[in-house]
Design a protein around this motif. Structure first.
Motif, short mmCIF file in Angstrom:
data_model
loop_
_atom_site.label_atom_id
_atom_site.label_comp_id
_atom_site.label_asym_id
_atom_site.label_seq_id
_atom_site.Cartn_x
_atom_site.Cartn_y
_atom_site.Cartn_z
N UNK A 41 0.87 -1.17 0.00
CA UNK A 41 0.00 0.00 0.00
C UNK A 41 0.90 1.22 0.00
N UNK A 42 0.30 2.40 -0.19
CA UNK A 42 1.10 3.60 -0.41
C UNK A 42 0.47 4.79 0.30
N UNK A 43 1.31 5.78 0.58
CA UNK A 43 0.80 7.00 1.22
C UNK A 43 1.61 8.20 0.78
N UNK A 44 0.95 9.36 0.84
CA UNK A 44 1.61 10.65 0.63
C UNK A 44 1.07 11.58 1.68
N UNK A 45 1.85 11.83 2.73
CA UNK A 45 1.36 12.61 3.85
C UNK A 45 0.18 11.92 4.50
N UNK A 46 -0.96 12.63 4.61
CA UNK A 46 -2.16 12.06 5.22
C UNK A 46 -3.01 11.28 4.22
N UNK A 47 -2.61 11.26 2.97
CA UNK A 47 -3.40 10.60 1.93
C UNK A 47 -2.87 9.18 1.72
N UNK A 48 -3.80 8.21 1.64
CA UNK A 48 -3.40 6.82 1.48
C UNK A 48 -4.01 6.25 0.20
N UNK A 49 -3.40 5.21 -0.30
CA UNK A 49 -3.90 4.57 -1.51
C UNK A 49 -5.16 3.77 -1.21
N UNK A 73 0.58 20.25 -12.98
CA UNK A 73 1.50 20.00 -11.87
C UNK A 73 0.74 19.61 -10.61
N UNK A 74 1.41 18.83 -9.78
CA UNK A 74 1.03 18.64 -8.39
C UNK A 74 2.13 19.31 -7.57
N UNK A 75 1.85 20.51 -7.10
CA UNK A 75 2.88 21.32 -6.44
C UNK A 75 3.12 20.86 -5.01
N UNK A 76 4.38 20.91 -4.62
CA UNK A 76 4.78 20.70 -3.22
C UNK A 76 4.17 19.43 -2.62
N UNK A 77 4.27 18.35 -3.34
CA UNK A 77 3.70 17.08 -2.88
C UNK A 77 4.58 16.49 -1.78
N UNK A 78 3.95 15.86 -0.78
CA UNK A 78 4.75 15.15 0.23
C UNK A 78 5.38 13.90 -0.37
N UNK A 79 6.24 13.27 0.39
CA UNK A 79 6.93 12.08 -0.09
C UNK A 79 5.94 10.95 -0.36
#
Length: 666
Positions: free
Chosen positions: A103-111, A183-189
């Protein structure tokens, strides 16, 4: 057939299935055979036998090597017995398979959770068996982080009886139904989560953190893309391995100690392998591998040292990749991927460690914005779009109604650009697919093909630059030899357009009009007449590159029109782009003036010998021009023409460096 294997782990012995691509001619001889790779130790009788199985265009070898060991061995057909007649799951894989689905995540957002798909209506987020044979079971998976419009897909390869499985993961921003987002600006890891320990290969070179254990969720987490702005259709790809450990209690005996040692070895690096001494005559469209050049051993030693240094250097995803085209593919001059074929460290020098280096370098093609996605996350399908592309990306001048989700105006695409026709080069991408049959590389090739189907067509009466013709056709011809049959209509359309718009088909009648080229309105930048006007010319090296690409098409598809055009151009280059000085030295022209008052009639020999004039521009372009002479020498029945070609080729000698070798492999 001979195989070479290398354990890249420097501290641990390693036992692993190794897969490798096989040329078509070899597969015809060994179709679905099984047997052993017998390894000679210290010149004695064979002391080790590694099981080996041919499936489709791959050979699977179960190698067992000491730390950093390299071995060679020959294949011998033999009955492997019942053990290898059907796929067997490793006990440590089978005891907790749910821990192996990422599974994957970017900051508070999850797949989104993935559902298993085995027929019927396919969920957007799913995983499924893509391939199953007696050695490998391959799963494909796709999910998304919906709030950020990130699509994530990849493959997990499980091997017969093996605790270690390979994975790849591709992450892309955007889809064709977006309302003009770029663009997706300033995306978390972007992070990957897994219940088993996993290794992202060459993570230091990308500046990635991980892995870390998260006790609360009982999972390992590894950074895949560090915080940054994402540009649409650009693939951030990672590859590596998952090590399945035991679930619950286990006996600590010799077998489990060896299994744990094997997991530690793969954390360092894989075993890599290749079929050797079999690619010459069956490598891409020309069939040739680059010849060993004068400084090959010195270059090999330097390349290996540089690779080891790069593994420990902290870099970034967008750094230029060694051996691949630079991020801005349109820069002038020689580029690392130019020529007839590449991957010489593997196919010529027979060094399997270079596969791991090249696999990292191939990501340069993935970073180009080729991976447009349909609304369900599947690859862009050209048949669903009324779009006209220019240099493989939407252009608002031609396609305002369907921009594949790109904004109007598109604006400057920075970093890794799409590859323009005049600098198109896919030699490593396609060579590595031949050598590995990697599914992620295959996906990138298919992305390029779908874009090529929508590329702006030529208008009647217009001939693009000959190098743009040759380089695109060479790439498509390579693809066709690798089984990408969708490119054949594109190839044939290109060849017919070349024929219809060629300068030589518009010449007045006359056997004396032997300057027969594709384009007679070129120029050499800065080459001016006495009035300061650009001198109209045919550009010799561009015509030679066109000849190469058309010959690749003939070799790959049997298109006789492509062959005929190639030879017409090669004759012009041989007769009118090279000349001998009074001192007996051969010179190569960059460009020769086109005389509109006497179209197609060559200038006399003394015009070439004059040091300063407006008829010829002399520059050392022989590296890019000699392939057309090599082609012509093998084909022509004109003994005088063949003799001229051979004299020029002999004068410039065998390849002196890696670029010579790559260009002259025709």
């Amino acid at each position: 057939m001979r195989v070479k294997l290398h354990n890249l782990s420097v501290n641990y012995p390693q036992k692993s299935w190794v897969s490798m691509g096989i040329p078509d001619s070899v597969m015809e001889d060994h179709y679905n055979q099984s047997g052993y790779i017998t390894v000679l130790d210290d010149g004695a009788e064979p002391s080790r036998k590694f099981p080996a199985v041919f499936v489709d265009n791959e050979l699977f070898v179960k190698a067992s090597l000491t730390p950093f060991e390299t071995v060679e061995g020959d294949f011998h057909q033999e009955n492997l017995g019942d053990e290898y007649n059907q796929f067997i799951w490793s006990e440590w894989v089978a005891d907790a398979p749910q821990k192996l689905l990422p599974s994957f995540s970017m900051g508070d957002h999850v797949s989104e959770p993935m559902q298993y798909f085995d027929g019927g209506s396919r969920p957007i987020c799913h995983y499924r068996i893509e391939e199953a044979n007696k050695i490998r079971t391959r799963f494909f998976y796709r999910t998304r982080i919906r709030a950020l419009n990130i699509w994530i897909e990849g493959w997990i390869d499980f091997f017969h009886g093996q605790d270690v499985c390979n994975f790849s993961v591709r992450a892309v921003h955007g889809k064709v139904s977006d309302p003009g987002s770029r663009f997706l600006d300033n995306a978390p890891a972007l992070q990957m989560h897994l219940g088993e320990y996993f290794t992202v290969d060459q993570q230091n070179r990308k500046g990635l953190r991980g892995p870390t254990w998260v006790e609360s969720s009982k999972e390992w987490v590894h950074e895949l893309v560090n915080p940054r702005t994402w540009e649409r259709a650009r693939v951030y790809e990672n590859f590596g391995a998952i090590g399945a450990g035991p679930e619950g209690d286990f006996d600590l005996n010799d077998e489990t100690v060896n299994k744990f040692s094997n997991l530690l070895a793969r954390r360092e690096a894989p075993i890599v392998g290749m079929a050797v001494d079999c690619w010459e005559g069956d490598y891409l469209a020309f069939g040739k591998v680059p010849e060993k050049h004068a400084t090959a051993q010195q270059d090999l030693n330097r390349a290996f040292g540089e690779f080891n240094a790069q593994l420990n250097r902290n870099g970034d995803e967008m750094d230029p990749r060694p051996y691949a085209q630079p991020p801005n593919s349109g820069q002038t001059g020689e580029q690392p991927d130019f020529g007839a074929s590449r991957c010489d460290l593997v196919v010529t020098m027979e060094e399997p460690w270079a596969l791991w280096q090249y696999r990292f370098c191939v990501q340069a093609w993935m970073l180009r914005p080729y991976a447009n996605k349909e609304p369900d996350g599947s690859p862009m399908n050209a048949s669903l779009h009324n779009t006209t592309l220019y240099q493989l990306r939407p252009d608002e001048r031609f396609s305002r109604n369907d921009m594949l989700g790109w904004p109007i105006p598109v604006g400057w695409v920075g970093g890794y650009t799409t590859s323009d026709d005049q600098h198109r080069s896919d030699n490593m991408l396609l060579g590595m697919y031949a050598l590995t049959r990697d599914p992620s590389i295959r996906r990138t090739i298919n992305d390029i093909i779908e874009l090529q189907k929508l590329e702006m067509p030529w208008t009647i009466g217009y001939m693009p630059t000959p190098r743009g013709v040759g380089r695109v056709l060479q790439s498509l011809a390579h693809m066709y030899t690798l089984g990408f049959n969708d490119v054949l209509p594109i190839i044939n359309r290109y060849v017919n357009a070349v024929w219809d718009n060629a300068s030589f088909n518009k010449l007045p009648a006359g056997e004396d009009r032997t300057v027969r080229v594709l384009r007679d309105s070129g120029s050499k930048y800065g080459w001016l007449d006495s009035n300061g006007n650009a001198i109209r010319a045919w550009v010799c090296w561009e015509e030679a590159i066109a000849s190469m690409g058309l010959w690749a098409v003939w070799q790959a598809t049997g298109n006789t029109r492509a062959r005929d055009i190639s030879l017409i151009l090669a004759e012009t280059v041989a007769n009118h782009a090279f000349f001998k000085t009074n001192e007996g030295q051969w010179r190569a022209c960059y460009a020769v003036r086109w005389d509109p008052n006497n179209p197609g009639i060559p200038f006399p020999e003394n015009s070439y010998l004059t040091a300063t004039n407006d008829d010829v521009y002399v520059y050392s372009m022989q590296r890019w021009m000699l392939p057309s002479l090599k082609i012509l020498s093998r084909w022509t029945e004109d003994e005088a023409l063949k003799s001229r070609c051979d004299e020029v080729i002999t004068y410039f000698g065998p390849p002196q460096n890696v670029n010579d070798a790559a260009w002259w492999a025709v």
